[in-house]
Design a protein around this motif. Structure first.
Motif, mmCIF file in Angstrom:
data_model
loop_
_atom_site.group_PDB
_atom_site.id
_atom_site.type_symbol
_atom_site.label_atom_id
_atom_site.label_comp_id
_atom_site.label_asym_id
_atom_site.label_seq_id
_atom_site.Cartn_x
_atom_site.Cartn_y
_atom_site.Cartn_z
ATOM 1 N N MET A 1 0.843 -1.183 0.000
ATOM 2 C CA MET A 1 0.000 0.000 0.000
ATOM 3 C C MET A 1 0.885 1.241 0.000
ATOM 4 S SD MET A 1 -2.900 1.089 2.766
ATOM 5 C CE MET A 1 -4.106 -0.066 2.180
ATOM 6 N N GLN A 2 0.568 2.206 -0.829
ATOM 7 C CA GLN A 2 1.340 3.436 -0.885
ATOM 8 C C GLN A 2 1.219 4.214 0.416
ATOM 9 O OE1 GLN A 2 -0.249 5.461 -4.291
ATOM 10 N NE2 GLN A 2 1.748 5.354 -5.288
ATOM 11 N N THR A 3 2.279 4.911 0.770
ATOM 12 C CA THR A 3 2.273 5.673 2.011
ATOM 13 C C THR A 3 1.171 6.719 2.020
ATOM 14 O OG1 THR A 3 4.640 5.346 2.196
ATOM 15 C CG2 THR A 3 3.692 7.075 3.538
ATOM 16 N N SER A 4 1.003 7.432 0.918
ATOM 17 C CA SER A 4 -0.020 8.483 0.902
ATOM 18 C C SER A 4 -1.409 7.885 1.087
ATOM 19 C CB SER A 4 0.048 9.296 -0.392
ATOM 20 O OG SER A 4 -0.222 8.485 -1.505
ATOM 21 N N CYS A 5 -1.647 6.698 0.527
ATOM 22 C CA CYS A 5 -2.946 6.049 0.707
ATOM 23 C C CYS A 5 -3.129 5.632 2.158
ATOM 24 C CB CYS A 5 -3.075 4.833 -0.204
ATOM 25 S SG CYS A 5 -3.146 5.275 -1.943
ATOM 26 N N ASP B 1 3.535 15.733 1.124
ATOM 27 C CA ASP B 1 2.516 16.647 1.650
ATOM 28 C C ASP B 1 1.636 15.949 2.684
ATOM 29 O OD1 ASP B 1 3.367 18.761 0.046
ATOM 30 O OD2 ASP B 1 1.983 18.232 -1.577
ATOM 31 N N ALA B 2 1.250 14.709 2.384
ATOM 32 C CA ALA B 2 0.415 13.947 3.318
ATOM 33 C C ALA B 2 1.168 13.709 4.630
ATOM 34 C CB ALA B 2 -0.005 12.617 2.692
ATOM 35 N N ASN B 3 2.459 13.417 4.537
ATOM 36 C CA ASN B 3 3.256 13.196 5.740
ATOM 37 C C ASN B 3 3.369 14.477 6.567
ATOM 38 O OD1 ASN B 3 4.811 11.296 7.304
ATOM 39 N ND2 ASN B 3 6.625 12.442 6.696
ATOM 40 N N SER C 1 9.896 14.714 4.524
ATOM 41 C CA SER C 1 10.432 13.767 3.533
ATOM 42 C C SER C 1 10.728 12.397 4.134
ATOM 43 C CB SER C 1 11.705 14.327 2.908
ATOM 44 O OG SER C 1 11.404 15.504 2.194
ATOM 45 N N ASP C 2 10.781 12.312 5.456
ATOM 46 C CA ASP C 2 11.016 11.033 6.149
ATOM 47 C C ASP C 2 9.668 10.356 6.355
ATOM 48 O OD1 ASP C 2 11.683 8.916 7.780
ATOM 49 O OD2 ASP C 2 12.535 10.155 9.389
ATOM 50 N N LEU C 3 9.288 9.498 5.418
ATOM 51 C CA LEU C 3 7.964 8.889 5.461
ATOM 52 C C LEU C 3 7.798 7.895 6.612
ATOM 53 C CD1 LEU C 3 7.287 8.463 1.646
ATOM 54 C CD2 LEU C 3 6.702 10.370 3.148
ATOM 55 N N ALA C 4 8.889 7.542 7.274
ATOM 56 C CA ALA C 4 8.811 6.659 8.443
ATOM 57 C C ALA C 4 8.877 7.450 9.750
ATOM 58 C CB ALA C 4 9.944 5.638 8.393
ATOM 59 N N TYR C 5 8.891 8.763 9.656
ATOM 60 C CA TYR C 5 9.056 9.608 10.850
ATOM 61 C C TYR C 5 7.983 9.347 11.896
ATOM 62 C CZ TYR C 5 9.479 13.794 13.751
ATOM 63 O OH TYR C 5 9.609 14.651 14.816
ATOM 64 N N ARG C 6 6.758 9.125 11.472
ATOM 65 C CA ARG C 6 5.668 8.919 12.429
ATOM 66 C C ARG C 6 5.916 7.702 13.313
ATOM 67 N NH1 ARG C 6 4.082 7.100 7.611
ATOM 68 N NH2 ARG C 6 3.219 4.989 7.505
ATOM 69 N N GLN C 7 6.724 6.760 12.839
ATOM 70 C CA GLN C 7 6.992 5.547 13.615
ATOM 71 C C GLN C 7 8.043 5.750 14.691
ATOM 72 O OE1 GLN C 7 8.023 3.090 10.332
ATOM 73 N NE2 GLN C 7 5.897 2.677 9.769
ATOM 74 N N HIS C 8 8.929 6.725 14.520
ATOM 75 C CA HIS C 8 9.977 6.947 15.525
ATOM 76 C C HIS C 8 9.915 8.345 16.139
ATOM 77 C CE1 HIS C 8 12.471 9.300 12.696
ATOM 78 N NE2 HIS C 8 12.131 8.409 11.785
ATOM 79 N N ARG C 9 8.867 9.096 15.836
ATOM 80 C CA ARG C 9 8.716 10.439 16.383
ATOM 81 C C ARG C 9 8.476 10.367 17.891
ATOM 82 N NH1 ARG C 9 4.484 13.788 17.875
ATOM 83 N NH2 ARG C 9 4.941 15.993 17.618
#
Length: 119
Positions: A1-5, A46-48, A101-109
């Motif tokens: 699944m795409q990150t934006s989705c 943008d979604a991130n 730009s770090d699409l995994a940021y939400r996981q380690h924020r």
């Protein structure tokens, strides 16, 4: 699944012609993102960026986020005398732009990470 989705599943995005005002692409109000339809679909970056704002809003129980956001914007506006520069100096925006730009940021924020982005 795409990150934006994926982000669209956990964060509601409403495309329209009216909100936000011209000159802005999207605004996040209480975890619901309003995006300009005429600008096209949101990119994953943008979604991130908007999802980071959703996390900030949740940890400040939404209402306090908006209070701090407006107070900090007013502070920078008085100090810098330029509304766009004031916007970019807000600590919430600094965190979101720094990590969009770090699409995994939400996981380690870490909670209250925006405090580390104060100018």
């Amino acid at each position: 699944m795409q990150t934006s989705c994926y982000l669209c599943l956990v964060m509601r995005v409403i495309y329209n012609r009216f909100i936000p005002f011209r000159g802005f692409y999207a605004i996040n109000l209480f975890g619901i993102v309003f995006a300009r339809r005429d600008k096209g679909r949101m990119s994953p970056i943008d979604a991130n960026h908007e999802y980071i704002h959703t996390l900030q809003q949740r940890e400040l129980l939404f209402v306090f986020f908006f209070i701090f956001y407006v107070v900090e914007w007013c502070y920078w506006l008085v100090r810098l005398r330029h509304s766009r520069q004031a916007y970019y100096h807000i600590s919430f925006e600094r965190e979101a732009y720094s990590h969009q730009s770090d699409l995994a940021y939400r996981q380690h924020r870490q909670h209250f990470a925006w405090l580390r982005h104060r100018a």
